[in-house]
Design a protein around this motif. Structure first.
Motif, PDB file in Angstrom:
ATOM      1  N   UNK A 148       0.747  -1.339   0.067  1.00 44.28           N
ATOM      2  CA  UNK A 148       0.014  -0.021  -0.101  1.00 44.28           C
ATOM      3  C   UNK A 148       0.738   1.328  -0.214  1.00 44.28           C
ATOM      4  N   UNK A 149       1.866   1.380   0.689  1.00 43.64           N
ATOM      5  CA  UNK A 149       2.708   2.476   1.069  1.00 43.64           C
ATOM      6  C   UNK A 149       3.354   2.789  -0.273  1.00 43.64           C
ATOM      7  N   UNK A 150       3.827   1.690  -1.077  1.00 45.79           N
ATOM      8  CA  UNK A 150       4.761   1.886  -2.075  1.00 45.79           C
ATOM      9  C   UNK A 150       3.662   1.784  -3.471  1.00 45.79           C
ATOM     10  N   UNK A 151       2.504   1.558  -3.527  1.00 50.14           N
ATOM     11  CA  UNK A 151       1.620   1.549  -4.571  1.00 50.14           C
ATOM     12  C   UNK A 151       2.061   0.271  -5.504  1.00 50.14           C
ATOM     13  N   UNK A 152       2.056  -1.049  -4.848  1.00 45.51           N
ATOM     14  CA  UNK A 152       2.621  -2.116  -5.458  1.00 45.51           C
ATOM     15  C   UNK A 152       1.500  -3.179  -5.801  1.00 45.51           C
ATOM     16  N   UNK A 153       1.513  -3.853  -6.635  1.00 44.49           N
ATOM     17  CA  UNK A 153       0.637  -5.118  -6.653  1.00 44.49           C
ATOM     18  C   UNK A 153       1.091  -6.383  -6.415  1.00 44.49           C
TER      19      UNK A 153
END
Length: 158
Positions: free
Chosen positions: A12-17
């Motif tokens: 979430x903090x790094x906008x990763x999937x």
């Protein structure tokens, strides 16, 4: 904080999937990841790819790999995450393939053997797990899934 919660926070903090392709864990890894509130913001696709046919057709694991190394191999685990990444475009892809028993093992590939692969930033890390064949199947799946979460954390922090 549980590993899946920590992973969720990092994603979430790094906008990763993240996406998963599971065999021996039968969806348990996916279940753990989706137990975290808000996981729909970072999980793109989770699949239980139990059969070799599906590993080949959905994840593009080659017939060569399946015939020459087998589904329970580092080569297969690697091709599973590569195919998953091509399919989903997820930033992090995780695969599990192994033998949870109580049957199905051999001297070369005993019950309790699992390969976990994590693809992130075009690098793939594969980890071999070898548990006691005497561990009950359900507990073995739990340990495989937990090891997969730990490998994801390790890769994210490296």
């Amino acid at each position: 904080m549980l590993p899946e919660e920590e992973i969720g926070k990092i994603l979430t903090d790094n906008n990763l999937t993240i996406s998963t392709a599971e065999s021996c864990t039968g969806g348990l890894l996916s279940s753990k990841l989706t137990d975290v509130p808000g996981s729909s913001n970072y999980i793109t696709y989770n699949a239980v790819t139990y059969s070799n046919d599906i590993k080949n057709r959905i994840l593009n694991v080659t017939e060569y790999t399946l015939q020459n190394y087998g589904a329970v191999s580092p080569e297969c685990a690697k091709e599973m995450v590569q195919g998953l990444q091509a399919l989903t475009g997820a930033d992090i892809c995780v695969s599990t393939t192994g033998i949870a028993g109580p049957g199905g093992g051999s001297p070369q590939k005993p019950v309790g053997l699992c390969y976990i692969a994590v693809l992130y930033k075009d690098k793939i890390e594969v980890k071999k797990i070898l548990l006691s064949p005497d561990i009950p199947r359900k507990e073995m799946k739990e340990q495989f899934a937990n090891q997969a979460l730990e490998l994801v954390k390790k890769v994210l922090y490296s």
